[in-house]
Design an enzyme around this catalytic site. Sequence first.
Site, short mmCIF file in Angstrom:
data_model
loop_
_atom_site.label_atom_id
_atom_site.label_comp_id
_atom_site.label_asym_id
_atom_site.label_seq_id
_atom_site.Cartn_x
_atom_site.Cartn_y
_atom_site.Cartn_z
N GLY A 163 11.96 43.81 46.44
CA GLY A 163 11.77 44.88 47.41
C GLY A 163 12.95 45.82 47.50
N SER A 179 15.72 41.36 41.65
CA SER A 179 15.06 42.40 40.87
C SER A 179 14.22 43.27 41.78
CB SER A 179 14.16 41.76 39.80
OG SER A 179 13.00 41.25 40.42
N LYS A 180 13.58 44.26 41.16
CA LYS A 180 12.72 45.19 41.89
C LYS A 180 11.69 44.44 42.75
CE LYS A 180 12.87 49.69 39.91
NZ LYS A 180 13.37 49.67 38.52
N ARG A 181 11.24 43.30 42.24
CA ARG A 181 10.22 42.55 42.96
C ARG A 181 10.70 42.05 44.32
NH1 ARG A 181 9.27 38.66 38.75
NH2 ARG A 181 10.08 40.25 37.38
#
Length: 478
Positions: free
Chosen positions: A254, A250-252
């Site tokens: 990076g 996911s976006k987390r």
Amino acid sequence: MSVRVRLAPSPTGTLHIGTARTAVFNWLFARNQGGTFVLRIEDTDTERSKAEFTDNILEGLKWLGLDWDEGPFFQSQRLDLYEKAVRELLDKGLAYCCYCTPEELEEMRAAQRAAKQAPRYDNRHRHLTDEQRAAYEAEGRTAVVRFKIDDDREIAWNDMVRDRVSWNTSDLGGDMAISRAAKPGEVGQPLYNLAVVVDDLDMKISHVIRGEDHIANTAKQILLYEAFGAAVPEFAHTPLILNEKGAKLSKRDGVTSVSDFQAKGYTAPAIANYMTLLGWSPADGEERFMLGDAAEQFSFDRVNKAGAKFDWDKLNWLNGQVLHELPVETLLPMLVPYWKEAGYRFDLDTDKPWLEAIAATIGPSLSVLSEAVEMSRPLMSDAIEMSEKAQGQLAMENVSEALKLSLEKSQAAKSFDVAAAKKAIKEVTKELGVKKGLVMKSLRAALTGELSGPDLIQSWVVLHQRGLAVERLQAAIG
Ligand code: GLU
């Protein structure tokens, strides 16, 4: 049957790595089967769809070498088709208008949450009387169109990746909205499941290849195919891409879009190669290949069911392999933007031989282009910073003598090239009776301020030719 596949990205963000991987599998299958790869932009969500995202998606696909045969088609230009389909379902009595307000739906969901039930539409407007309908319309309410989904039916298909997949209609969330709210008599913008089926039928898609997160949608879409009296295509649901901890990437994490990878300095062949390995492996176990070669062997028999863990080491290794094989003329222009961004000063015309020498020096040590910034810092900058470890090395016994002699030999050489540098180190080692490692390590510390980095001999030569080696050696000796 002629094979026709499609990629159907929504331009609500940049080209996501998951979409790129779906694109890769579609492309590989199409090329393997001599089929047609269609590109369709699913841009009916006018609020979230942006032209710049469409551009990013198209550019990313081209960059990866995933050429398509038809399209891009834009759903926003095909609204008549969806409206016709919605009206057909209404006429057949397979869909109906639902006048619930967002507040009513939220109240219903809150009650379901309180009762610890799964959220679903409770089909409350399925059997409205004409009077009730008229009353809602008189109130000025708008209506979404819902497609009827009866409970307790098993929907099953033979998935090309997952074999038999089945889904109970009771778990599909009740009657499904297929178009957005619109005034009485009008049909609002189509919603995903409707538009996708209308298009897959219209575009004669034979195989729908997409991520596993669409499995519940597939069950809903099969019901729509039935409602239109159409044959159902084949489905292949590819495994999710997981991060190193095993959760969905996911976006987390990076880096999630192809342009992020591009900016970090990954090359298209390495990304395309790695995307393919995220879920598929060739029978011969070879991990490095070009997409065209993979296409020759590609089949869904060798696509894993389990999620594919993103392995940075493998990607870095693949990217390094690609970079190490690039000729310096190709590598140099790829490095220039990173050097510029870092603020290094150079003139591409007059400094070309020097820059090429740096590219040749650091090239074999790179796994990602962005590493070039740190790796070439001692070669590009006038001054260096001494790390503590390098200072420690310079303080060791015999080091000063070794550096002094090395300096003398470099200055005495007629032309100081790699052979001359090697010869100098050999002679210093012999004449002082010290280990070669000590000479090398000390030179590195003096010349770069570090104890590790790209090839030392080449670095020394580059620095010497740039007129920087002598003063650095003198400073270290002093
Ligand atoms: N627009 C959908 C998405 O981006 C397409 C899914 C599909 O392939 O049907 O997820």
